[in-house]
Design an enzyme around this catalytic site. Structure first.
Site, PDB file in Angstrom:
ATOM      1  N   ASP A 102       3.953 -12.266   9.329  1.00 49.48           N
ATOM      2  CA  ASP A 102       3.550 -10.947   8.877  1.00 49.48           C
ATOM      3  C   ASP A 102       4.376  -9.851   8.777  1.00 49.48           C
ATOM      4  OD1 ASP A 102       1.339  -9.950   7.642  1.00 49.48           O
ATOM      5  OD2 ASP A 102       0.499  -8.943   9.564  1.00 49.48           O
ATOM      6  N   TYR A 126       5.128  -5.485   7.101  1.00 51.75           N
ATOM      7  CA  TYR A 126       4.735  -4.140   7.405  1.00 51.75           C
ATOM      8  C   TYR A 126       5.156  -3.321   6.252  1.00 51.75           C
ATOM      9  CZ  TYR A 126       3.455   0.182  10.067  1.00 51.75           C
ATOM     10  OH  TYR A 126       2.731   1.425  10.460  1.00 51.75           O
ATOM     11  N   HIS A 132       0.545   2.642   3.510  1.00 46.97           N
ATOM     12  CA  HIS A 132      -0.182   1.981   4.845  1.00 46.97           C
ATOM     13  C   HIS A 132       0.769   2.531   6.008  1.00 46.97           C
ATOM     14  CE1 HIS A 132      -2.167  -0.164   7.916  1.00 46.97           C
ATOM     15  NE2 HIS A 132      -0.903  -0.952   8.198  1.00 46.97           N
ATOM     16  N   ARG A 153       2.103   9.490  15.080  1.00 52.66           N
ATOM     17  CA  ARG A 153       3.163  10.543  15.552  1.00 52.66           C
ATOM     18  C   ARG A 153       3.320  11.749  14.665  1.00 52.66           C
ATOM     19  NH1 ARG A 153       4.726   5.120  14.800  1.00 52.66           N
ATOM     20  NH2 ARG A 153       5.461   5.301  12.810  1.00 52.66           N
ATOM     21  N   GLU A 186      -7.251  -6.497   7.703  1.00 47.67           N
ATOM     22  CA  GLU A 186      -5.996  -5.932   7.156  1.00 47.67           C
ATOM     23  C   GLU A 186      -5.924  -6.491   5.942  1.00 47.67           C
ATOM     24  OE1 GLU A 186      -2.632  -6.208   9.645  1.00 47.67           O
ATOM     25  OE2 GLU A 186      -3.030  -4.773  11.131  1.00 47.67           O
ATOM     26  N   GLU A 241      -4.317  -7.955   2.900  1.00 47.75           N
ATOM     27  CA  GLU A 241      -3.199  -8.446   2.191  1.00 47.75           C
ATOM     28  C   GLU A 241      -2.925  -9.596   1.495  1.00 47.75           C
ATOM     29  OE1 GLU A 241      -0.513  -9.358   5.751  1.00 47.75           O
ATOM     30  OE2 GLU A 241      -1.761  -8.025   7.208  1.00 47.75           O
ATOM     31  N   ASP A 254      -5.645 -10.523   7.938  1.00 51.98           N
ATOM     32  CA  ASP A 254      -4.934 -10.510   9.100  1.00 51.98           C
ATOM     33  C   ASP A 254      -5.730  -9.664   9.974  1.00 51.98           C
ATOM     34  OD1 ASP A 254      -3.151 -11.925  10.743  1.00 51.98           O
ATOM     35  OD2 ASP A 254      -2.030  -9.996  10.834  1.00 51.98           O
ATOM     36  N   ARG A 275      -7.747  -3.088  17.267  1.00 44.50           N
ATOM     37  CA  ARG A 275      -7.023  -1.992  17.494  1.00 44.50           C
ATOM     38  C   ARG A 275      -6.891  -1.895  18.840  1.00 44.50           C
ATOM     39  NH1 ARG A 275      -4.311  -2.642  13.010  1.00 44.50           N
ATOM     40  NH2 ARG A 275      -5.610  -2.479  11.229  1.00 44.50           N
ATOM     41  N   GLN A 304      -4.534  -3.944  20.659  1.00 44.28           N
ATOM     42  CA  GLN A 304      -3.572  -3.619  20.401  1.00 44.28           C
ATOM     43  C   GLN A 304      -2.820  -2.697  21.304  1.00 44.28           C
ATOM     44  OE1 GLN A 304      -2.994  -3.597  16.297  1.00 44.28           O
ATOM     45  NE2 GLN A 304      -0.806  -3.097  16.086  1.00 44.28           N
ATOM     46  N   TYR A 315       0.913  -3.489  22.790  1.00 43.88           N
ATOM     47  CA  TYR A 315       1.850  -3.484  21.874  1.00 43.88           C
ATOM     48  C   TYR A 315       3.440  -2.897  22.324  1.00 43.88           C
ATOM     49  CZ  TYR A 315       1.973   1.344  20.442  1.00 43.88           C
ATOM     50  OH  TYR A 315       2.360   2.805  20.431  1.00 43.88           O
ATOM     51  N   LYS A 320      -3.469  -9.973  17.515  1.00 44.15           N
ATOM     52  CA  LYS A 320      -3.472 -10.344  16.098  1.00 44.15           C
ATOM     53  C   LYS A 320      -3.341 -11.852  15.916  1.00 44.15           C
ATOM     54  CE  LYS A 320      -1.784  -7.991  13.261  1.00 44.15           C
ATOM     55  NZ  LYS A 320      -2.303  -7.134  12.213  1.00 44.15           N
ATOM     56  N   THR A 358      -6.319 -15.299  11.079  1.00 44.66           N
ATOM     57  CA  THR A 358      -6.145 -14.935  10.043  1.00 44.66           C
ATOM     58  C   THR A 358      -6.860 -15.773   8.952  1.00 44.66           C
ATOM     59  OG1 THR A 358      -3.888 -14.379  10.861  1.00 44.66           O
ATOM     60  CG2 THR A 358      -4.182 -14.630   8.400  1.00 44.66           C
ATOM     61  N   THR A 369      -0.566  -4.825   5.609  1.00 43.08           N
ATOM     62  CA  THR A 369      -1.703  -4.101   4.897  1.00 43.08           C
ATOM     63  C   THR A 369      -1.334  -3.452   3.525  1.00 43.08           C
ATOM     64  OG1 THR A 369      -2.584  -3.888   7.053  1.00 43.08           O
ATOM     65  CG2 THR A 369      -3.505  -2.489   5.651  1.00 43.08           C
ATOM     66  N   GLU A 379      -7.501   3.089   9.136  1.00 42.45           N
ATOM     67  CA  GLU A 379      -7.477   4.232   7.808  1.00 42.45           C
ATOM     68  C   GLU A 379      -8.732   4.659   7.348  1.00 42.45           C
ATOM     69  OE1 GLU A 379      -3.702   3.085   5.320  1.00 42.45           O
ATOM     70  OE2 GLU A 379      -4.647   1.136   6.501  1.00 42.45           O
TER      71      GLU A 379
END
Length: 715
Positions: free
Chosen positions: A170, A172, A177, A186, A246, A248, A281, A285, A288, A292, A301, A305, A400, A414
């Site tokens: 997978d 990113y 996204h 951040r 997600e 995709e 996918d 959250r 994760q 992570y 994850k 899927t 995503t 999101e």
């Protein structure tokens, strides 16, 4: 179809984020070698369908389906029908292709087809166009029986994973996204990590939990941070509360990729992409968040899927090639190996529907596959840059796909901006993350216009079951048949030995390709060197061939041996054997009676009525000066053998020859009675055999195996 669903995007405005200019999708010129499509814009099929179907003649995707007792097999789709490619091959309609269509399409996955090259894929789509286009090749269109065998209504079939997926990765790769998620965690000034614009970020997923559309998934459980504000307080165990999607696109790989140690080049990449599917996918959250650091997502994850069942080829999507939302990559310019001279994506509209347990459906997001900074070719090239070898059936997830406006975001993370806002549903309800019994359906389609038809992917759907829904439920063991693929029976329509095996295959529900071997024409095709050296050194039918788990071809000859083999597979899966195996004294006697009848026919009648035997007798008698056709000898042996069988069955019969269940005795008796009629044997002396025959004739497996139902039957 989209207009029939609730489409207002019920999300509240998001905070300001890095400026991303939204551009309309603009066409990109096809690269050299991508021209010469196998379907013509504006062409129509003789198969009637709605104008907005996902599967017009210009699509012709590939998938795997099953129906009834027949096993999984390869297909394409046209309108509201699955087109059985194995049936097409068996009817001789796929002859002339640059590969053995029977061997490729009689398998329960597309891996063998995927392993061919792009010219072979194109040749197959071109042939399908000839068969399905209005007025192009009328054989399939005018033969009602053939149409019934080939065209299966989609509403009556079960779709399966299109391939055995060896590895799943997978990525990113949507800048929109990545910017959204980075801004949440951040801040806008540090949204993208420094490496993000230099390489396609990815991680290895779990191939074993990739499932086909329609498969429900259980809410995952795992470790959750005990205090969201203080990670030092450790974790607790429980069901995920922040379950997400997600949106995709997945890419299936094919062709012959370089060996381990040699990277794929940009010039090679497109020819190694078999086609695309829609992919969800699913993500937890809260699991994760705790797990992570430092290596990325793991259990959050790997629990599921979902992919759409039909693989849409790049050739079908070529008219919809367009600029990416980034338009170009110049800040920075990618390293040489990642530069795509035809940098582009595809104008595939993507929509996400959420259906509550009460049945209310809301479209919660609308995005587009053009929102990709790193495209599929770049993902593949970077995946192999270290020398990693790729295989047909490997799956790459795009990551995503989010657009620039709030209603185009590809995850609930999101859409709710990390749970701060609500998604408003059409029934007045709201969501922040998924609830139990919610069903998510992802849809992808290229919009038509002018001569360009709508090209769709079909549904990518899954429902969330409560945590622990399968606790205490025994895992269904895979069928022993799964160890073998590509069953093919070398048969002759009127051969009693072949008939027995056809009955056993039908009884046990084993799908197979029929490979006719004419026993009379041209002196007998069973005597050809290719057949005797490759399948049956005795120059006889039947011969059952298949591939084992290592892909090696296996062959079994002699009807009793084949029936015993199929019985063994069936019993290992909990089925019922045709050679009785009931415990106890009576069971042993029943088994002996069934085998006794079978052996009388197998050894005492059939070999003596065989065409080769009759011809040998005729030749020997003629050498002595008398002329005979040998049929009298065969008739005498048939009558004697049937008399012996009648005597046994008269004491053991129930509904069938031996008891009230079909056994191997019935598999031998029914074809033998058919042969007896051909030799004008008076059957009135065998009433018990005739009664058993009549009971057998009512069963579907006997109807399917009858000589008149075979593709090589002479009518």
């Amino acid at each position: 179809r989209a207009s029939q669903r609730t489409s207002p995007i019920g999300v509240t405005p998001m905070p300001a984020m890095r400026s991303l200019v939204q551009r309309s999708a603009r066409r990109v010129r096809a690269p050299t070698g991508a021209r010469g499509q196998s379907t013509v814009a504006g062409a129509r099929s003789w198969v009637d369908h709605k104008p907005d179907t996902d599967f017009p003649l210009q699509n012709l995707p590939f998938g795997v389906f099953s129906c009834g007792r027949n096993g999984a097999r390869c297909a394409t789709a046209i309108g509201d029908y699955a087109v059985d490619l194995s049936a097409l091959a068996n009817a001789g309609l796929l002859a002339g292709l640059p590969f053995d269509a029977r061997a490729v399409f009689q398998r329960p996955t597309l891996n063998a087809f995927m392993s061919l090259n792009r010219p072979a894929w194109r040749a197959m789509r071109a042939r399908l166009t000839e068969l399905l286009a209005a007025g192009a090749d009328g054989k399939l269109a005018v033969d009602k029986d053939l149409r019934g065998a080939v065209l299966r209504p989609l509403g009556e079939v079960t779709m399966h994973l299109p391939a055995e997926i060896g590895d799943y990765t997978d990525f990113y790769s949507s800048k929109e996204h990545a910017t959204n998620v980075g801004t949440m965690f951040r801040g806008a000034d540090n949204a993208l990590q420094p490496n993000w614009v230099h390489l396609p970020v990815g991680y290895h997923g779990r191939a074993s939990s990739v499932v086909v559309s329609g498969t429900p998934l259980v809410r995952p459980r795992g470790q959750l941070q005990a205090d969201n504000d203080d990670e030092s307080k450790g974790s607790v165990y429980g069901p995920s509360r922040l379950l997400d999607i997600e949106l995709e696109i997945g890419a299936f790989l094919g062709g012959s990729a370089p060996q381990l140690g040699r990277p794929i080049t940009m010039a090679e990449a497109e020819d190694l992409i078999f086609g695309l599917v829609v992919l969800n996918d699913w993500s937890s959250r809260d699991i994760q968040k705790w797990e992570y650091v430092p290596l990325g997502p793991f259990g959050s994850k790997n629990f599921g899927t979902t992919i759409s069942p039909w693989v849409v080829t790049l050739d079908a999507l070529e008219p919809y090639r367009c600029e990416t939302s980034a338009v170009k990559q110049d800040d920075p310019v990618p390293l040489e190996y990642l530069r795509d001279p035809n940098y582009s994506s595809y104008d595939v509209a993507l929509e996400v529907d959420l259906t509550t347990k009460e049945g209310s459906t809301t479209t919660i997001s609308k995005s587009n596959f053009r929102h990709m900074y790193w495209n599929v070719k770049q993902q593949l090239v970077h995946h192999s840059v270290t020398g990693c070898n790729m295989k047909p059936g490997d799956l790459l997830g795009s990551g995503t796909i989010s657009g620039t406006s709030p209603g185009s975001f590809g995850s609930m993370l999101e859409l709710t901006w990390r749970g701060r806002d609500e998604i408003k549903l059409s029934d007045g309800g709201v969501r922040k993350f998924l609830q139990d019994q919610d069903t998510i359906n992802l849809r992808g389609f290229c919009l038509g216009g002018g001569e360009r038809p709508r090209i769709g992917f079909g549904d990518c759907s899954g429902q969330i079951l409560p945590a622990g829904a399968y606790d205490g439920v025994d895992v269904e063991k895979p069928s022993p048949l799964a160890a073998f693929t590509g069953f093919a029976l070398h048969t002759y329509w009127r051969s009693s030995c072949s008939w027995r095996v056809r009955l056993a295959l039908a009884y046990h529900g084993v799908a197979y390709a029929s490979m006719p071997v004419h026993l009379v024409k041209d002196g007998g095709h069973q005597k050809a060197a290719k057949y005797t050296s490759g399948f049956n050194s005795m120059a006889q039918v039947p011969s059952l061939t298949f591939a084992d788990a290592d892909g090696k071809q296996q062959t079994i000859t002699q009807s009793m041996a084949i029936i015993d083999f199929l019985d063994g597979l069936a019993c290992a899966a909990g089925g019922v054997a045709l050679i009785p195996s009931v415990a106890g004294a009576q069971g042993a006697l029943q088994r002996a009676r069934a085998l006794q009848v079978a052996e009388i026919i197998n050894s005492g009648i059939q070999p003596l009525q065989n065409l080769s035997t009759v011809r040998s007798i005729k030749a020997a008698v003629e050498a002595g000066g008398a002329d005979t056709n040998g049929a009298g000898f065969a008739k005498e042996r048939i009558a004697a053998g049937l008399a012996a069988c009648e005597k046994i069955v008269a004491t053991s019969a129930g509904r069938f020859a031996v008891g009230n269940e079909v056994t191997v005795a019935d598999l031998f008796i029914v074809p033998q009675l058919y042969s007896a009629r051909r030799f004008d044997v008076d059957l009135s002396a065998y009433p018990t055999l005739l009664r058993a025959e009549k009971a057998c004739e009512q069963l579907d497996c006997f109807k399917a195996a009858h000589p008149d139902a075979q593709p090589d039957a002479e009518k």
